[in-house]
Scaffold this motif. Structure first.
Motif, short mmCIF file in Angstrom:
data_model
loop_
_atom_site.label_atom_id
_atom_site.label_comp_id
_atom_site.label_asym_id
_atom_site.label_seq_id
_atom_site.Cartn_x
_atom_site.Cartn_y
_atom_site.Cartn_z
N ALA A 81 -97.04 3.07 -57.59
CA ALA A 81 -95.72 2.51 -57.56
C ALA A 81 -94.88 3.49 -56.86
CB ALA A 81 -95.17 2.05 -58.59
N LYS A 82 -94.85 4.84 -57.29
CA LYS A 82 -94.15 5.96 -56.72
C LYS A 82 -94.48 6.01 -55.40
CE LYS A 82 -90.99 9.24 -57.15
NZ LYS A 82 -89.68 8.84 -57.45
N ALA A 83 -95.75 6.25 -54.97
CA ALA A 83 -96.13 6.26 -53.57
C ALA A 83 -95.85 5.19 -52.49
CB ALA A 83 -97.52 6.38 -53.52
N LEU A 84 -95.70 4.20 -53.14
CA LEU A 84 -95.37 2.89 -52.34
C LEU A 84 -93.55 2.74 -52.19
CD1 LEU A 84 -97.45 0.13 -53.64
CD2 LEU A 84 -97.61 1.07 -51.49
N GLY A 85 -93.05 3.52 -52.92
CA GLY A 85 -91.43 3.50 -52.63
C GLY A 85 -90.81 2.73 -53.57
N TYR A 86 -91.34 2.18 -54.67
CA TYR A 86 -90.45 1.62 -55.82
C TYR A 86 -89.42 2.30 -56.08
CZ TYR A 86 -93.99 -1.94 -56.52
OH TYR A 86 -94.83 -3.12 -56.40
N SER A 87 -88.16 1.66 -56.27
CA SER A 87 -86.90 2.39 -56.21
C SER A 87 -86.61 2.54 -57.84
CB SER A 87 -85.72 1.53 -55.90
OG SER A 87 -85.62 0.34 -56.60
N SER A 88 -87.38 1.88 -58.76
CA SER A 88 -87.15 2.18 -60.25
C SER A 88 -88.45 1.78 -61.02
CB SER A 88 -85.96 1.29 -60.88
OG SER A 88 -86.01 1.45 -61.97
N LEU A 94 -87.19 -6.05 -53.79
CA LEU A 94 -86.27 -5.24 -54.98
C LEU A 94 -86.90 -3.80 -55.42
CD1 LEU A 94 -85.42 -8.40 -57.56
CD2 LEU A 94 -84.00 -7.41 -55.48
N HIS A 95 -88.38 -3.91 -55.39
CA HIS A 95 -89.19 -2.66 -55.55
C HIS A 95 -88.72 -2.09 -56.79
CE1 HIS A 95 -90.21 -1.96 -51.09
NE2 HIS A 95 -90.75 -2.99 -51.35
N LYS A 96 -88.69 -2.91 -57.88
CA LYS A 96 -88.21 -2.18 -59.30
C LYS A 96 -89.64 -2.73 -60.19
CE LYS A 96 -83.23 -2.11 -58.74
NZ LYS A 96 -81.99 -2.47 -59.58
N VAL A 97 -90.24 -2.01 -60.96
CA VAL A 97 -91.12 -2.33 -61.72
C VAL A 97 -90.95 -1.70 -63.23
CG1 VAL A 97 -92.59 -0.32 -61.31
CG2 VAL A 97 -93.88 -2.47 -62.04
N ARG A 98 -91.24 -2.72 -64.04
CA ARG A 98 -91.20 -2.53 -65.71
C ARG A 98 -92.65 -2.56 -66.31
NH1 ARG A 98 -86.45 -2.07 -68.10
NH2 ARG A 98 -86.41 -1.33 -70.41
N LEU A 99 -93.00 -1.52 -66.76
CA LEU A 99 -94.44 -1.84 -67.37
C LEU A 99 -94.44 -1.93 -68.63
CD1 LEU A 99 -95.86 0.96 -64.93
CD2 LEU A 99 -96.74 -1.23 -65.17
N THR A 100 -94.65 -3.11 -69.33
CA THR A 100 -94.06 -3.47 -70.77
C THR A 100 -95.46 -4.05 -71.41
OG1 THR A 100 -92.69 -4.71 -71.99
CG2 THR A 100 -93.31 -5.77 -69.81
N GLY A 101 -95.52 -4.71 -72.51
CA GLY A 101 -96.39 -4.87 -73.21
C GLY A 101 -96.18 -5.92 -74.38
N GLY A 102 -96.72 -6.09 -75.54
CA GLY A 102 -97.67 -5.10 -75.98
C GLY A 102 -97.20 -3.73 -75.67
#
Length: 267
Positions: free
Chosen positions: A60-67, A37-45
């Motif tokens: 993540a950008k260099a690896l080609g994550y789409s979002s 799916l190549h989507k990552v959401r950096l959350t918390g906290g």
């Protein structure tokens, strides 16, 4: 905030330490390998508290994550907006739970409203795409319909109307913050339509199923990985308050845990 999902006081919280820079990069690489799916959401906290967040974003950008999305309370620690570019991050997603200072700060802490508004303005001025999360509760539902004009004025392009969860602090309190079905259906669609009419993309969950509809657990139908700083990895967000995670991050690998874990609840 009063309903933080990070863990209730009576339960062992999964978020008990901070990932090192190396671990953060390893996780980004590992999830790239196990899901398509190549989507990552950096959350918390609050993810911008991590001094090496920008490194993870760029990896993540260099690896080609789409979002790539960063959730934030608006404080934007470690000068994060100067360490990444609009090309690196698809959205900075701000949490604001009131159209006024009085309502928001009663839920999220003194001074948070002003800081969040300032953070949004700074991000927009630097060319970042921004979205806003409004966690609906009995304490702020009266101001939801005031939000669309504020969003428009701030330059917000996406609006998430979020239901308050039954995990973390909200699961361990007697304070009744959740809306009834009648309240949700009467107020939420109308407010969403008002924002959409202003050209804002609006998303809100279908909280209440009809009698003939089947409940589908996220652990079964979605390819999600909810990763906590101490290495716990959950597939279902409803299980996060308890040490029944099905996977753990150990020595650069996702390791399947033995019984009993959340997978046993999906059968």
């Amino acid at each position: 905030c009063r309903y933080c999902r990070g863990g209730r006081p009576t339960a062992p919280s999964p978020a008990i330490r901070e990932l090192s820079a190396r671990e953060l990069i390893e996780l980004v690489e590992l999830i790239d390998e196990v899901t398509h799916l190549h989507k990552v959401r950096l959350t918390g906290g609050e993810p911008t508290l991590h001094p090496d967040l920008s490194e993870a974003i760029k990896k993540a950008k260099a690896l080609g994550y789409s979002s790539i999305t960063v959730d934030t309370n608006g404080y934007l620690f470690h000068d994060i907006l100067s360490k990444v570019s609009p090309d690196d991050v698809d959205y900075f997603s701000f949490s604001l739970d009131g159209a006024t200072r009085e309502t928001n700060d009663a839920l999220r802490g003194e001074g948070v409203y002003d800081q969040c508004i300032a953070g949004i303005r700074e991000a927009v001025s630097k060319g970042f795409a921004t979205s806003l999360i409004y966690t609906v509760s009995r304490a702020n539902i009266h101001e939801l319909e005031q939000m669309p004009p504020l969003l428009k004025e701030l330059g917000i392009s996406r609006f998430f109307i979020q239901v308050i969860g039954i995990r973390g602090k909200s699961a361990g309190t007697r304070e009744k913050l959740q809306l009834s079905k009648e309240e949700w259906l009467r107020i939420i669609p109308r407010a969403a339509e008002k924002a959409a009419d202003m050209g804002i993309v609006v998303t809100y969950p279908k909280v209440f199923l009809e009698p003939k509809e089947t409940f589908e657990c996220a652990g079964l139908v979605a390819d999600n990985y909810f990763i906590f700083p101490n290495g716990r990895v959950y597939r279902c967000p409803l299980c996060e308050d308890f040490p029944i995670h099905s996977l753990c991050f150990e020595r650069e690998k996702l390791v399947q845990r033995g019984k009993i874990n959340e997978n046993d609840l999906f059968e």
